[in-house]
Design an enzyme around this catalytic site. Structure first.
Site: not given
Ligand code: ATP
Ligand code: LTN
Length: 329
Positions: A112, A194, A197
């Site tokens: 980040k 990964k 969002k």
């Molecule tokens: P950002 O990518 O904007 O930092 P994020 O999509 O990782 O956010 P979070 O709110 O940080 O979203 O994550 C919520 C949950 O979703 C966490 O348990 C995280 O591990 C899971 N998660 C996020 N992206 C993935 C992915 N690509 N595959 C599996 N689990 C995920």
């Protein structure tokens, strides 16, 4: 006494199927066996600038998503982090036990702040300590998350152990709960990273609430390769990711999936992925829309959840204050 489960999701954008498969999907089945808390991590979300109106809407929408994914507010505590001020109070104390060196090694922090170290806000740096406070306040035993959060659960364990070694057993040391299926969903455009969002390319992710047409289009446009054969192999990361998505949504085993698809082309794989994804997501989409028509009910759920959460959090904070030598209020 039931063991405790705690997890949270940031209302920082529209949720993706990565959030669903890595985290949300697993929450429902934990409710009967554990004391569960599922939170809206709004305080974590503001470590990246948010539009206030959108943050507000997304916080309520995340409650709607929790309910639509089968979380029952009578069984689980559903709440918004900023409603329970004990999170920041414990975080301050834990900050004084967190090592700068370890915080600097966190993958999420590094990615980040990449290219912007001098102007990165301090909240991003302290993010894992706030997350540790979330978890430790509730004597959590298990933290269901996707693979990317494993390091944050590890630092939580380190902080609890360090605190306990100074003051004697005070905080429960939690374990991550990372399911094999769906814990690492990759970007549809670049399967080496990964699915997130916050990706700037919207073709890279499938939203949890994506409409049917766009779901089909994005899956059809996902990156594959020129091999032309469906194998579950690291040499074919795009195809592998589609197979992982298929498996996580359908619950079928990989051998069966591969034998069903033997001799078929990528078009057929994508069609199957679309069908199984849409089948799971369309009822969720409808339920979220229904809940969003009654935001008063969502607020009620959140407020009721905060009252229950606070009761537990307050007890833990008191225990910590006494150990540290603070005068309890
Ligand atoms: P950002 O990518 O904007 O930092 P994020 O999509 O990782 O956010 P979070 O709110 O940080 O979203 O994550 C919520 C949950 O979703 C966490 O348990 C995280 O591990 C899971 N998660 C996020 N992206 C993935 C992915 N690509 N595959 C599996 N689990 C995920
Ligand atoms: N950091 C997490 C969200 C989060 C969380 C938590 C997850 C905040 N507090 C406590 C589990 C337990 C994320 O980015 N997914």
């Amino acid at each position: 006494m039931k063991k405790t489960v705690y997890s949270a999701i940031q209302p920082s954008g529209e949720l993706t199927i990565g959030n669903y498969l890595g985290a949300l999907k697993n929450f429902k089945e934990l409710q009967d066996e554990y004391r569960c808390l599922f939170a809206v991590a709004d305080m974590h979300a503001i470590t990246v600038r948010q539009d206030p109106q959108l943050l507000y809407e997304r916080s309520l929408k995340l409650i709607a998503v929790y309910l639509a994914c089968g979380i029952d507010p009578k069984k689980s505590i559903v709440f918004i982090n900023s409603h329970v001020s004990e999170h920041t109070e414990l975080a301050w104390i834990l900050n004084t036990y967190a090592y700068i060196g370890q915080l600097k090694r966190m993958h999420q922090y590094k990615s980040k702040i990449a290219g912007n170290e001098e102007n990165a806000n301090a909240g991003l740096f302290l993010y894992p300590v706030l997350m540790a406070s979330d978890i430790l306040l509730y004597d959590t035993n298990l933290v269901p998350v996707g693979e990317d959060q494993k390091q944050h659960v590890e630092i939580t364990r380190d902080l609890a152990e360090r605190f306990n070694s100074y003051y004697g057993d005070t905080l429960i040391v939690p374990d991550p709960l990372i399911k094999e299926d769906g814990a690492r969903i990759k970007s549809l455009q670049d399967p080496s990273i990964k699915m997130s969002k916050s990706d700037s390319n919207e073709k890279a992710y499938l939203l949890l609430l994506e409409d049917e047409k766009s779901l089909r289009n994005k899956i059809n446009k996902s990156v594959t390769d020129s091999v032309g054969e469906i194998n579950y192999s690291d040499d074919q990361p795009g195809v592998k990711n589609l197979l992982d998505i298929y498996k996580a949504f359908s619950g079928e085993n990989m051998d069966k999936i591969l034998s069903e698809l033997e001799g078929k082309g990528y078009g057929e794989l994508k069609k199957k992925v679309f069908e199984v994804t849409n089948e799971t997501l369309s009822p969720i989409r409808e339920d979220v829309a229904r809940y969003m028509d009654n935001t008063e009910y969502l607020l009620e759920v959140a407020k009721d959840g905060a009252i229950k959460a606070r009761e537990i959090a307050n007890e833990t904070l008191k225990r910590v204050y006494e150990k540290v030598g603070f005068v309890w209020r």
